[in-house]
Design an enzyme around this catalytic site. Structure first.
Site, PDB file in Angstrom:
ATOM      1  N   GLY A   1       0.831  -1.212   0.000  1.00  0.00           N
ATOM      2  CA  GLY A   1       0.000   0.000   0.000  1.00  0.00           C
ATOM      3  C   GLY A   1       0.859   1.253   0.000  1.00  0.00           C
ATOM      4  O   GLY A   1       1.845   1.317   0.720  1.00  0.00           O
TER       5      GLY A   1
ATOM      6  N   ALA B   1     -14.042  12.570  18.890  1.00  0.00           N
ATOM      7  CA  ALA B   1     -15.131  11.605  18.659  1.00  0.00           C
ATOM      8  C   ALA B   1     -15.513  10.945  19.984  1.00  0.00           C
ATOM      9  O   ALA B   1     -14.744  10.963  20.949  1.00  0.00           O
ATOM     10  CB  ALA B   1     -14.699  10.559  17.639  1.00  0.00           C
TER      11      ALA B   1
ATOM     12  N   GLY C   1       4.970  -2.045   3.988  1.00  0.00           N
ATOM     13  CA  GLY C   1       4.373  -2.504   5.241  1.00  0.00           C
ATOM     14  C   GLY C   1       4.796  -3.914   5.602  1.00  0.00           C
ATOM     15  O   GLY C   1       5.802  -4.438   5.084  1.00  0.00           O
ATOM     16  N   ASP C   2       4.013  -4.499   6.463  1.00  0.00           N
ATOM     17  CA  ASP C   2       4.273  -5.825   7.002  1.00  0.00           C
ATOM     18  C   ASP C   2       4.532  -6.875   5.905  1.00  0.00           C
ATOM     19  O   ASP C   2       5.496  -7.640   5.980  1.00  0.00           O
ATOM     20  CB  ASP C   2       3.020  -6.194   7.812  1.00  0.00           C
ATOM     21  CG  ASP C   2       3.233  -7.401   8.652  1.00  0.00           C
ATOM     22  OD1 ASP C   2       4.116  -7.352   9.518  1.00  0.00           O
ATOM     23  OD2 ASP C   2       2.525  -8.406   8.429  1.00  0.00           O
TER      24      ASP C   2
ATOM     25  N   ASP D   1       1.191  -0.105  12.004  1.00  0.00           N
ATOM     26  CA  ASP D   1       1.041  -1.411  12.655  1.00  0.00           C
ATOM     27  C   ASP D   1       2.334  -2.231  12.705  1.00  0.00           C
ATOM     28  O   ASP D   1       2.281  -3.444  12.894  1.00  0.00           O
ATOM     29  CB  ASP D   1      -0.050  -2.231  11.936  1.00  0.00           C
ATOM     30  CG  ASP D   1       0.259  -2.445  10.464  1.00  0.00           C
ATOM     31  OD1 ASP D   1       1.187  -1.789   9.948  1.00  0.00           O
ATOM     32  OD2 ASP D   1      -0.422  -3.268   9.831  1.00  0.00           O
TER      33      ASP D   1
ATOM     34  N   ALA E   1      15.525  10.798   0.478  1.00  0.00           N
ATOM     35  CA  ALA E   1      16.555  10.723   1.520  1.00  0.00           C
ATOM     36  C   ALA E   1      17.517   9.561   1.250  1.00  0.00           C
ATOM     37  O   ALA E   1      18.735   9.718   1.354  1.00  0.00           O
ATOM     38  CB  ALA E   1      15.891  10.558   2.888  1.00  0.00           C
TER      39      ALA E   1
ATOM     40  N   LEU F   1      -9.183   8.214   0.311  1.00  0.00           N
ATOM     41  CA  LEU F   1      -8.662   9.576   0.492  1.00  0.00           C
ATOM     42  C   LEU F   1      -7.650   9.621   1.638  1.00  0.00           C
ATOM     43  O   LEU F   1      -6.781  10.488   1.685  1.00  0.00           O
ATOM     44  CB  LEU F   1      -9.800  10.597   0.657  1.00  0.00           C
ATOM     45  CG  LEU F   1     -10.648  10.637   1.919  1.00  0.00           C
ATOM     46  CD1 LEU F   1     -10.007  11.506   2.980  1.00  0.00           C
ATOM     47  CD2 LEU F   1     -12.015  11.177   1.576  1.00  0.00           C
TER      48      LEU F   1
ATOM     49  N   ARG G   1       1.250  -4.992  -5.805  1.00  0.00           N
ATOM     50  CA  ARG G   1       1.278  -6.245  -5.059  1.00  0.00           C
ATOM     51  C   ARG G   1       1.713  -7.289  -6.081  1.00  0.00           C
ATOM     52  O   ARG G   1       1.189  -7.346  -7.185  1.00  0.00           O
ATOM     53  CB  ARG G   1      -0.093  -6.534  -4.458  1.00  0.00           C
ATOM     54  CG  ARG G   1      -0.477  -5.410  -3.486  1.00  0.00           C
ATOM     55  CD  ARG G   1      -1.476  -5.809  -2.440  1.00  0.00           C
ATOM     56  NE  ARG G   1      -1.231  -5.099  -1.184  1.00  0.00           N
ATOM     57  CZ  ARG G   1      -1.805  -3.936  -0.835  1.00  0.00           C
ATOM     58  NH1 ARG G   1      -2.642  -3.349  -1.645  1.00  0.00           N
ATOM     59  NH2 ARG G   1      -1.522  -3.381   0.321  1.00  0.00           N
TER      60      ARG G   1
ATOM     61  N   ASP H   1      -0.994   2.601   8.373  1.00  0.00           N
ATOM     62  CA  ASP H   1      -1.643   1.865   9.469  1.00  0.00           C
ATOM     63  C   ASP H   1      -0.892   1.917  10.813  1.00  0.00           C
ATOM     64  O   ASP H   1      -1.466   1.590  11.846  1.00  0.00           O
ATOM     65  CB  ASP H   1      -1.825   0.386   9.084  1.00  0.00           C
ATOM     66  CG  ASP H   1      -2.648   0.217   7.821  1.00  0.00           C
ATOM     67  OD1 ASP H   1      -3.424   1.135   7.503  1.00  0.00           O
ATOM     68  OD2 ASP H   1      -2.512  -0.820   7.147  1.00  0.00           O
TER      69      ASP H   1
ATOM     70  N   ARG I   1      -6.371  -1.712   8.514  1.00  0.00           N
ATOM     71  CA  ARG I   1      -6.269  -3.171   8.366  1.00  0.00           C
ATOM     72  C   ARG I   1      -6.609  -3.850   9.689  1.00  0.00           C
ATOM     73  O   ARG I   1      -7.696  -3.678  10.186  1.00  0.00           O
ATOM     74  CB  ARG I   1      -4.900  -3.566   7.836  1.00  0.00           C
ATOM     75  CG  ARG I   1      -5.012  -3.806   6.330  1.00  0.00           C
ATOM     76  CD  ARG I   1      -4.108  -4.880   5.838  1.00  0.00           C
ATOM     77  NE  ARG I   1      -2.739  -4.474   5.765  1.00  0.00           N
ATOM     78  CZ  ARG I   1      -1.899  -4.982   4.890  1.00  0.00           C
ATOM     79  NH1 ARG I   1      -2.299  -5.871   4.015  1.00  0.00           N
ATOM     80  NH2 ARG I   1      -0.648  -4.616   4.896  1.00  0.00           N
TER      81      ARG I   1
ATOM     82  N   THR J   1       3.655   2.744   5.822  1.00  0.00           N
ATOM     83  CA  THR J   1       2.242   2.351   5.818  1.00  0.00           C
ATOM     84  C   THR J   1       1.471   3.343   6.675  1.00  0.00           C
ATOM     85  O   THR J   1       1.965   3.771   7.726  1.00  0.00           O
ATOM     86  CB  THR J   1       2.030   0.924   6.371  1.00  0.00           C
ATOM     87  OG1 THR J   1       0.647   0.763   6.693  1.00  0.00           O
ATOM     88  CG2 THR J   1       2.834   0.632   7.623  1.00  0.00           C
TER      89      THR J   1
ATOM     90  N   THR K   1      18.191   8.129  -1.629  1.00  0.00           N
ATOM     91  CA  THR K   1      18.989   8.414  -2.829  1.00  0.00           C
ATOM     92  C   THR K   1      20.115   9.381  -2.509  1.00  0.00           C
ATOM     93  O   THR K   1      21.286   9.157  -2.839  1.00  0.00           O
ATOM     94  CB  THR K   1      18.069   9.005  -3.935  1.00  0.00           C
ATOM     95  OG1 THR K   1      17.036   8.069  -4.190  1.00  0.00           O
ATOM     96  CG2 THR K   1      18.843   9.302  -5.203  1.00  0.00           C
TER      97      THR K   1
ATOM     98  N   LYS L   1     -26.110  11.470  26.823  1.00  0.00           N
ATOM     99  CA  LYS L   1     -26.612  12.217  27.983  1.00  0.00           C
ATOM    100  C   LYS L   1     -26.730  13.715  27.707  1.00  0.00           C
ATOM    101  O   LYS L   1     -27.725  14.323  27.951  1.00  0.00           O
ATOM    102  CB  LYS L   1     -25.696  11.957  29.172  1.00  0.00           C
ATOM    103  CG  LYS L   1     -26.227  10.812  30.021  1.00  0.00           C
ATOM    104  CD  LYS L   1     -25.461  10.689  31.313  1.00  0.00           C
ATOM    105  CE  LYS L   1     -25.658   9.291  31.880  1.00  0.00           C
ATOM    106  NZ  LYS L   1     -24.419   8.621  32.172  1.00  0.00           N
TER     107      LYS L   1
ATOM    108  N   ASN M   1     -25.696  16.491  21.362  1.00  0.00           N
ATOM    109  CA  ASN M   1     -26.651  16.510  20.255  1.00  0.00           C
ATOM    110  C   ASN M   1     -26.081  15.898  18.981  1.00  0.00           C
ATOM    111  O   ASN M   1     -26.677  15.963  17.929  1.00  0.00           O
ATOM    112  CB  ASN M   1     -27.215  17.908  20.008  1.00  0.00           C
ATOM    113  CG  ASN M   1     -26.119  18.911  19.768  1.00  0.00           C
ATOM    114  OD1 ASN M   1     -24.988  18.533  19.488  1.00  0.00           O
ATOM    115  ND2 ASN M   1     -26.455  20.178  19.883  1.00  0.00           N
TER     116      ASN M   1
HETATM  117  P1  ADP Z   1       2.143  -4.232   2.673  1.00  0.00           P
HETATM  118  O1  ADP Z   1       3.605  -4.229   2.457  1.00  0.00           O
HETATM  119  O2  ADP Z   1       1.545  -2.860   2.560  1.00  0.00           O
HETATM  120  O3  ADP Z   1       1.760  -4.959   3.960  1.00  0.00           O
HETATM  121  P2  ADP Z   1       1.220  -6.537   1.085  1.00  0.00           P
HETATM  122  O4  ADP Z   1       0.890  -7.358   2.270  1.00  0.00           O
HETATM  123  O5  ADP Z   1       0.254  -6.530  -0.033  1.00  0.00           O
HETATM  124  O6  ADP Z   1       1.443  -4.989   1.452  1.00  0.00           O
HETATM  125  O7  ADP Z   1       2.638  -7.028   0.516  1.00  0.00           O
HETATM  126  C1  ADP Z   1       3.243  -6.394  -0.589  1.00  0.00           C
HETATM  127  C2  ADP Z   1       4.015  -7.368  -1.404  1.00  0.00           C
HETATM  128  O8  ADP Z   1       5.059  -7.957  -0.619  1.00  0.00           O
HETATM  129  C3  ADP Z   1       3.239  -8.563  -1.931  1.00  0.00           C
HETATM  130  O9  ADP Z   1       2.493  -8.280  -3.083  1.00  0.00           O
HETATM  131  C4  ADP Z   1       4.360  -9.532  -2.257  1.00  0.00           C
HETATM  132  O10 ADP Z   1       5.011  -9.184  -3.446  1.00  0.00           O
HETATM  133  C5  ADP Z   1       5.321  -9.274  -1.078  1.00  0.00           C
HETATM  134  N1  ADP Z   1       5.037 -10.248  -0.015  1.00  0.00           N
HETATM  135  C6  ADP Z   1       4.108 -10.191   0.962  1.00  0.00           C
HETATM  136  N2  ADP Z   1       4.108 -11.300   1.723  1.00  0.00           N
HETATM  137  C7  ADP Z   1       5.054 -12.111   1.208  1.00  0.00           C
HETATM  138  C8  ADP Z   1       5.542 -13.418   1.528  1.00  0.00           C
HETATM  139  N3  ADP Z   1       5.047 -14.129   2.537  1.00  0.00           N
HETATM  140  N4  ADP Z   1       6.530 -13.936   0.756  1.00  0.00           N
HETATM  141  C9  ADP Z   1       7.046 -13.246  -0.271  1.00  0.00           C
HETATM  142  N5  ADP Z   1       6.631 -12.014  -0.629  1.00  0.00           N
HETATM  143  C10 ADP Z   1       5.651 -11.435   0.091  1.00  0.00           C
END
Ligand code: ADP
Length: 326
Positions: A14, A190, A105-106, A133, A25, A257, A75, A131, A175, A129, A27, A215, A218
């Protein structure tokens, strides 16, 4: 593996505001340290299809203020297979790339970890990310901008919610984590946040209603994290319509957005610091770590730690929201 002479950089998964500031940075810090920089387009996909271009300092001019990522992101299913990663590695060798910097991300860092386990390449991750997370860093690149986008939107919804005395459920991204919902709720005043971390512990809607949320008010606004385990804002609105028909309920899903916009000063500074620190890590011979920030200090977190652990929600923040929304 010898000393690193050339780095590859990619953004994956994402997109998040501030990714461009991180690319800039990385580069520039690389060039300052005498390293060659190869930009890889569309995340891991570009490594497989060889969409690779050498970057000079001017390639990253005038991008610090732009949302999204100039390298594009995607992805990539193929990178999830051993065959796909083999092609990626062969292309890396052909391009003489000695180390990879992955902003994502993760999932992206999980891919990087696997790649580094299979091949003798150094991978350095930057947490990118909205998120927030990822374990091992207080903040991720893009989170602050997304939070600011959320509060701007909630402020506007509050105007109409108050005029009509309505109960609004506003769905935000995140997520499987509730950072955006919880801190977005605190920052926008909120009344409650419904987050996946508490999903199995108690009925968050029931608690909100039982606490006598109307309570002296409004209008009421509840931020709901988009997590599939919660069923989204629509699920809670339907429940209220059925169980408490006296309330005038509305739903807004903020959606994509939240991913866009010019990064805030905080995100630009964070991305700049983390990007430069990634090059420091490479120059020190570090491998397979995520660069994070903890207590305003740069930290290097092994992938195994950053990926495997869930970042906990601070109970203090949950209590604060409750206390301030009476
Ligand atoms: P994010 O990095 O935002 O969490 P995704 O979970 O969609 O997004 O992961 C991004 C890309 O990272 C995936 O499309 C894939 O190419 C690679 N990836 C994610 N998980 C694995 C995995 N278990 N093994 C190999 N590549 C992975």
């Amino acid at each position: 593996m010898g000393t690193v002479k050339c780095i590859g950089i990619l953004t994956s998964g994402g997109d998040a505001p501030g990714m461009n500031a991180a690319i800039r940075a990385v580069t520039r810090a690389a060039i300052c340290n005498g390293l060659k920089v190869k930009a890889i387009y569309r995340g891991y996909k570009g490594l497989i299809t060889k969409e690779i271009e050498e970057f000079k300092s001017q390639n990253v001019s005038n991008i610090i203020q732009q949302g999204g990522t100039i390298l594009k992101t995607s992805r990539c299913e193929e990178f999830m297979t051993p065959e796909g990663r083999k092609i990626a590695y062969d292309n890396m060798m052909e391009e003489q790339i000695d180390a990879l910097i992955i902003i994502g991300g993760d999932g992206s860092l999980t891919g990087a970890r696997l790649f580094a386990q299979e091949y003798d390449v150094s991978c350095i991750g930057l947490p990118g990310t909205i998120d927030n997370d990822l374990f091992g860093t207080d903040f991720t690149i893009g989170y602050d901008t997304a939070l600011n986008t959320i509060i701007e939107a909630v402020d506007k919804i509050r105007d109409t919610a108050t005029s009509h005395e309505r109960l609004f459920f506003i769905e935000v991204m995140g997520r499987d984590s509730g950072f955006l919902a919880l801190n977005g709720a605190i920052a926008s005043g909120a009344e409650a946040a419904i987050i996946p971390e508490f999903e199995t512990k108690f009925d968050q809607l029931e608690e909100f209603i039982k606490n006598g949320f109307r309570k002296s008010k409004n209008s009421s606004i509840v931020l709901v994290a988009e997590s599939p385990s919660l069923g989204g804002a629509m699920h809670y609105a339907e429940r209220v319509k059925k169980e408490y028909p006296q309330y005038d309920v509305r739903v807004t899903i903020l959606g994509y957005l939240q991913r866009g916009g010019s990064p805030t000063a905080r995100d630009r500074i964070l991305a700049s610091r983390l990007g430069a620190a990634a090059i420091d890590a490479i120059m020190e011979g570090q491998r397979n770590v995520m660069i994070g920030i903890e207590d305003d200090q740069i930290v290097n977190v092994p992938f195994s730690k950053a990926i495997k652990n869930d970042k906990p929600i601070e109970q203090d923040l949950v209590n604060l929201l409750k206390e301030l929304s009476i």
